[in-house]
Design an enzyme around this catalytic site. Structure first.
Site, mmCIF file in Angstrom:
data_model
loop_
_atom_site.group_PDB
_atom_site.id
_atom_site.type_symbol
_atom_site.label_atom_id
_atom_site.label_comp_id
_atom_site.label_asym_id
_atom_site.label_seq_id
_atom_site.Cartn_x
_atom_site.Cartn_y
_atom_site.Cartn_z
ATOM 1 N N GLY A 97 79.491 -1.516 55.099
ATOM 2 C CA GLY A 97 78.357 -0.545 55.259
ATOM 3 C C GLY A 97 77.750 -1.196 56.745
ATOM 4 N N CYS A 98 76.912 -1.080 56.842
ATOM 5 C CA CYS A 98 76.317 -0.701 58.470
ATOM 6 C C CYS A 98 75.978 -3.043 57.834
ATOM 7 C CB CYS A 98 74.657 -0.524 58.544
ATOM 8 S SG CYS A 98 73.867 -1.357 59.499
ATOM 9 N N PHE A 99 76.045 -3.790 59.345
ATOM 10 C CA PHE A 99 76.355 -5.289 59.011
ATOM 11 C C PHE A 99 75.412 -5.288 58.586
ATOM 12 C CE2 PHE A 99 77.981 -5.122 63.351
ATOM 13 C CZ PHE A 99 76.834 -4.582 64.108
ATOM 14 N N TRP A 100 73.886 -4.675 59.753
ATOM 15 C CA TRP A 100 72.498 -5.464 59.222
ATOM 16 C C TRP A 100 71.960 -5.922 57.513
ATOM 17 C CZ3 TRP A 100 70.383 -0.507 62.329
ATOM 18 C CH2 TRP A 100 70.886 -1.125 63.891
ATOM 19 N N HIS A 108 71.400 -0.990 52.233
ATOM 20 C CA HIS A 108 71.565 -2.214 51.320
ATOM 21 C C HIS A 108 70.585 -2.873 50.295
ATOM 22 C CE1 HIS A 108 75.013 -2.271 54.345
ATOM 23 N NE2 HIS A 108 75.526 -3.022 53.476
#
EC number: 1.8.4.11
Length: 165
Positions: free
Chosen positions: A12-15, A155
């Site tokens: 998912g979103c890397f942040w 996350h």
């Protein structure tokens, strides 16, 4: 003496992945970027087929690839295909980028353990993909949630207890 190794994951979103991994025992560095796609020099606006991924540099004396995968499966939903939270598309797929046969074996074993735990409603859909060039994301994406603590993330630690115990 440090025994530094790298691991490449997408979930998912890397942040959000970066923000959670940065504090884990043995993780020495994190970089967000693009991996597994079609074009050279991908960017946030142009990364067809690439996953938003993370490059982890870790000390193998302090943690293991197996422990990293255990945490990976606790901080994102590995049962969804091309989706995490509100993010939809292949950029947000769950993937482990395999560098060698040992990593492949460990990944397959951990996936079996996660599936057998029945903690997730569905089966793990995480793909095992051959390692590809990791393209570092633009500077504004690095350490994003440190710069913007209230920024978007999907996350979080869904399970405190390890799958491996």
């Amino acid at each position: 003496m440090e025994d530094l190794k790298k691991a490449y994951l997408a979930g998912g979103c890397f942040w959000g992945m970066e923000d959670l991994f940065r504090t884990q025992k043995g993780i020495k560095d994190t970089e967000v970027g693009y991996i597994g796609g079609e074009n050279q020099n991908p960017t946030y606006r142009n990364h067809p087929g690439h996953a938003e991924g993370i490059e982890l540099t870790y000390d193998a004396n302090e943690t293991s690839f197996r422990d990293i995968l255990d945490y990976f499966f606790r901080i994102h939903n590995p049962t969804t295909i091309d989706r995490q939270g509100n993010d939809i598309g292949s950029s947000y797929r769950s993937a482990i980028f395999i560098q060698n046969e040992e990593e492949k074996t460990v990944a397959e074993e951990v996936i079996e353990i996660v599936n057998a735990s029945k903690k997730w409603e569905g089966k793990v859909a995480t793909t095992l993909e051959p390692i590809a060039k990791f393209w570092e994301a633009e500077p504004e994406h690095q350490d994003y949630l440190v710069k913007y603590p209230n920024g978007y993330t999907c996350h979080f630690e869904r399970f405190e207890e390890s799958f491996l115990k």
